[in-house]
Design an enzyme around this catalytic site. Sequence first.
Site, PDB file in Angstrom:
ATOM      1  CD  GLU A 143      -2.729  -0.931   2.675  1.00 53.10           C
ATOM      2  OE1 GLU A 143      -2.595   0.093   3.384  1.00 53.10           O
ATOM      3  OE2 GLU A 143      -3.530  -1.839   2.945  1.00 53.10           O
ATOM      4  N   GLY A 144       2.163   1.169   0.086  1.00 56.92           N
ATOM      5  CA  GLY A 144       2.993   2.336   0.303  1.00 56.92           C
ATOM      6  C   GLY A 144       3.217   2.630   1.768  1.00 56.92           C
TER       7      GLY A 144
END
Length: 341
Positions: A309-310
């Site tokens: 997701e970062g």
Amino acid sequence: MTETSFTLTALRDLTTISASLPAADTAAGQAAQDRQNQLTKPPGSLGRLEELAAFMATWQGVDCPKIDTAQAVVFAGNHGICAQGVNPYPQEVTAQMVANFEAGGAAINQLCAVNGAQLSVVALDLDRPTADFTQGPAMSEAETLEAMARGAQAVDGSADILVLGEMGIGNSTIAAALACATFGGGAAKWVGPGTGSDAQGVARKVDAIERGLAKHDALKGNFPAFLAALGGREQAAICGAVLAARAKRIPVILDGFICTAAVAPLFGADPALLDHCLVGHASAEPGHRLLLDAMGKEPVLSFDMRLGEGSGAALALGILRSALACHNGMATFAEAGVSDA
């Protein structure tokens, strides 16, 4: 500092495009290091924080770099390789998680909020998964270039830093395939549990990658072509965003295994294409440390995260902000009236 525009009309151009993109400003980096040596502390005592400040200086072209605008982008895609049973979750989860991102309910939302990043999500044709790479190329060259262009278009030219993440059921298999195609060593070396595969699931991933690499053996050494043959739309978009950021002199923080593996074809084409990239954290996914070693990249953090997701990149943004706060805000010996003898 001079910026350039990023355009790519053929994947083979990745091997030569570096010459047309901005390079690090070593003079600004040295000026930042000189400032570090004048601050009220023993030289080198802030360790990696000093290196991060100098890194930012080389890409912003100033001795006191700043982060006023931090942009975070999560790219999402679906993958035909899921037909080989490589993931315990259905592909519908990709779209469901995109909706969660958009509603503010995911980990990346919280980490961006607390670390001061503006988050956007780019869903890449989720109703049209890429092809199964054990049967043929995952994408055509045209599809790959289109996804790269969409990644490039997502980059805010006014940003001071770009944080990149991804979402896509099955993309840990894509990541392992790209890492193996770029650096070799056998599929089992690169494969991990991803979102929770058991031993049988891991074995299916290894088998699928081995068959895929055998299918595309004629491409060996052609790293840009492997992005199309084995990659996904979110991997191609990440590559496009990285190159567009370089053209605009925007430093990049990559997330974990999947983000780092996404740009492995860029590294294979020309390692200099990733000079402006930091890796936010060392993922608990076993192949990531091997990938970092192969690329010569030192992660900012190591927190045993493997969410994607970062999330690791957004967390590292807070460390980068801290590095610049010390660099810009501390007094020099002369300003503080402290003897540096």
